[in-house]
Write an enzyme that holds these catalytic residues in place. Structure first.
Site, mmCIF file in Angstrom:
data_model
loop_
_atom_site.group_PDB
_atom_site.id
_atom_site.type_symbol
_atom_site.label_atom_id
_atom_site.label_comp_id
_atom_site.label_asym_id
_atom_site.label_seq_id
_atom_site.Cartn_x
_atom_site.Cartn_y
_atom_site.Cartn_z
ATOM 1 C CD GLU A 1 33.507 27.680 42.207
ATOM 2 O OE1 GLU A 1 34.742 27.720 42.281
ATOM 3 O OE2 GLU A 1 32.776 27.780 43.192
ATOM 4 C CD GLU B 1 28.981 27.017 42.176
ATOM 5 O OE1 GLU B 1 28.638 26.458 43.223
ATOM 6 O OE2 GLU B 1 29.700 28.039 42.157
ATOM 7 C CE LYS C 1 37.355 29.892 42.427
ATOM 8 N NZ LYS C 1 38.267 29.557 43.527
ATOM 9 C CD GLU D 1 34.941 35.487 37.923
ATOM 10 O OE1 GLU D 1 35.703 34.554 37.618
ATOM 11 O OE2 GLU D 1 34.047 35.397 38.770
ATOM 12 C CG ASN E 1 31.178 23.493 43.175
ATOM 13 O OD1 ASN E 1 32.221 24.081 43.418
ATOM 14 N ND2 ASN E 1 30.005 24.096 43.165
ATOM 15 N NE ARG F 1 32.528 20.689 46.725
ATOM 16 C CZ ARG F 1 31.562 21.589 46.671
ATOM 17 N NH1 ARG F 1 30.305 21.199 46.676
ATOM 18 N NH2 ARG F 1 31.817 22.871 46.583
#
Lengths: 459, 73
Positions: free
Chosen positions: A289, A275, A115, A200, A291, A293
């Site tokens: 983040e 996202e 991250k 965060e 993803n 996939r």
């Protein structure tokens, strides 16, 4: 590509097989002992047993999955989502074995899986990120408190190796920060073998909006518009839709542009999702983040764009000249996806494994798609996630899409285990949801009212 | 003083045992944590008492209604 192994189970394995069949590609299923009789196994041309029920010893065991690919003569591996899908070592092993890997480059999986590195790359591409800290040093509580003050409260303590809501804790009170950091770190060390944690900022009324992207590996990339996935419970998504309601076009366009810029910067290859957390009041969007996939909720995008994301993945892996022009991707109408879970809303949403003594799904049509992992008579075991099926309604507008999904949920017959079916209907028909007032706290805030609308006979 | 059975309400794997025999428990304090369908589900003490026995081991697969521990309440 002649023979595709899907290193996954349930609905996503079946969904990938569907496209493979349409393209004339043979299919190979892998399965644990617990899944020997599962729907995805029955449908595949070939099936390979890869171990006991425990995911660690089957679906998460890269060596066994790879051996299954070799023994079955597969020439490509699609990882689906979850399990090994974002595992760089597995991707490398697949390619080293001379097989096609349906996913981004291993280095991309590594960069985006970390991250901190992902945030740095996003920032470098000009994508705004949520205020956050560097990894924390538990031996220096003073620096932790200083980092907390800089990030601002409320904040989340997050495990660098975590995901899907696992490994994060909220802190409202600065006095609780150091102990929460310690607890999160020890949990992360045990669960992920990596105790790295960071802070965060937490946006109190936040929406979760994500951009579907597709990169061609050569620095070119397109977006396929956004999905709003704000309706969540315990950080797990429940209802997703596209377009995002009540979000100004300028905000949506800015997010899509930023997402494409990031994909170009990292020369992203394949399907991915970026996202964002969006402040429901100010509409500020921050990168959360990426993803790397195919995503659970990808059917929402397929319903409004008419594209087959899995077919695009397979074409790219096959080396087809698949670059798609951004201008050719259009969206029309509205789609809403509901995740049908084996869980009991009346008992604090406790998981409800058991046997699906009755499971009859409505017939799909232009306004209804159902991706299900189970058939009537199947056992839903406690070993894997509780998602039974995804019900995706589509319509000319949001009201029509909601109505299509609700009608399908009412029409499905499920007996033998508890599900959240009636809870989903209550959400779809909630006045605030209908008005598009979606945010990540929606379900928690409205829980009582939503549960009160669930018919009480049998759970 | 009565011995009270602590039962699991669901089927799952015993992920972690967090209490031990002899330990004083308050009502709703977790005795062990189950893992089912990728969720952590605590099995809590039904009332104040002292743990007399833990009847399962970490890694065990248990079914709904299994007595996982006993407390003296």
């Amino acid at each position: 590509m002649k023979r595709l192994l899907v290193a996954n189970r349930g609905e996503i394995a079946r969904r990938i097989f569907r496209t493979a069949r349409e393209l004339g590609i043979e299919t190979v299923a892998v399965h644990s002992q617990a899944d020997a009789g599962a729907a995805h196994v029955a449908e595949a041309d070939h099936a390979v047993a890869i171990g006991p029920a425990s995911a660690r010893e089957s679906y998460l065991d890269a060596g066994r999955v790879l051996e299954a690919a070799r023994s079955s003569g597969a020439d490509a591996v699609h990882p689906g989502y979850g399990f090994l899908s974002e595992n760089a070592e597995f991707a490398e092993a697949v390619m080293a074995a001379g097989l096609k890997w349906i996913g981004p480059a291993p280095d991309t999986l590594r960069d985006m899986g970390d991250k901190n590195r992902a945030r740095a790359l996003a920032r470098a591409a000009g994508v705004p990120v949520v205020p956050g800290s560097d990894p924390l040093d538990l031996a220096a509580p003073v620096t932790i408190r200083a980092a907390g003050a800089e990030v601002g409260y409320p904040l989340l303590v997050k495990a660098a190796a975590g995901g899907g809501g696992i490994g994060m804790r909220r802190v409202d009170d600065p006095d609780k920060l150091v102990e929460t950091v310690a607890a999160t770190q020890s949990m992360a060390q045990k669960a992920f073998g990596d105790g790295t944690v960071f802070l965060e900022r937490f946006v109190p009324k936040a929406r979760h909006v994500e951009i579907q992207v597709f990169g061609f590996g050569n620095g070119e990339a397109v977006h396929l518009f956004e999905r709003d996935c704000s309706l969540q419970r315990r950080f797990q998504k429940v209802i997703e839709e596209s377009p995002a309601p009540n979000l100004p076009d300028a905000v949506r366009a800015r997010m899509a542009e930023a997402a494409v810029a990031l994909c170009r910067e990292i020369r992203y290859s394949g399907a991915g999702t970026i996202e964002f957390i969006v402040d429901a009041h100010t509409h500020e969007a921050f990168f959360l983040e990426m993803n790397t996939r195919i995503q659970v909720e990808h059917p929402v995008t397929e319903m409004v764009t008419g594209r087959d994301l899995v077919a695009m993945q397979l074409a790219l892996a096959d080396g087809a000249p698949s670059v798609v022009d951004q201008a050719s991707i259009a969206t029309s109408g509205h789609a809403v996806e509901c995740r049908l879970y084996a869980e009991n809303p009346a008992k604090m949403f406790m998981p409800a494994p058991g046997t699906l003594s009755r499971f009859v799904l409505p017939e799909p049509h232009a306004g209804l798609r159902i991706d299900s992992g189970y058939r009537e008579g199947d056992e839903v075991t406690p070993h894997y996630d509780p998602m039974l099926a995804k019900i995706i309604g589509r319509g000319a507008d949001r009201a029509a899409a909601r109505a299509a999904a609700a009608e399908a949920l009412r029409g499905l017959q499920v007996e033998g285990i508890a599900t959240n079916r009636d809870f989903l209907i209550a959400c779809l028909e909630d006045p605030a949801f209908a008005a598009g007032d979606v945010h990540t706290g929606f379900i928690d805030e409205n829980r009582k009212a939503l549960l009160a609308r669930i018919p009480t006979k049998g759970a | 003083m009565a011995i009270v059975d602590v039962k699991s309400e669901i089927t799952g794997n015993v992920w972690k045992i967090v209490a031990e025999p002899g330990q004083s428990m308050e009502e709703d304090e977790p005795i062990l944590i189950l893992e089912s369908m990728k969720m952590e589900i605590p099995v809590a003490s039904p009332e104040d008492g002292v743990v007399t026995e833990i009847l399962v081991n970490e890694g065990d697969v248990i079914t709904e209604g299994t007595v996982v521990a006993r407390i003296e309440a």
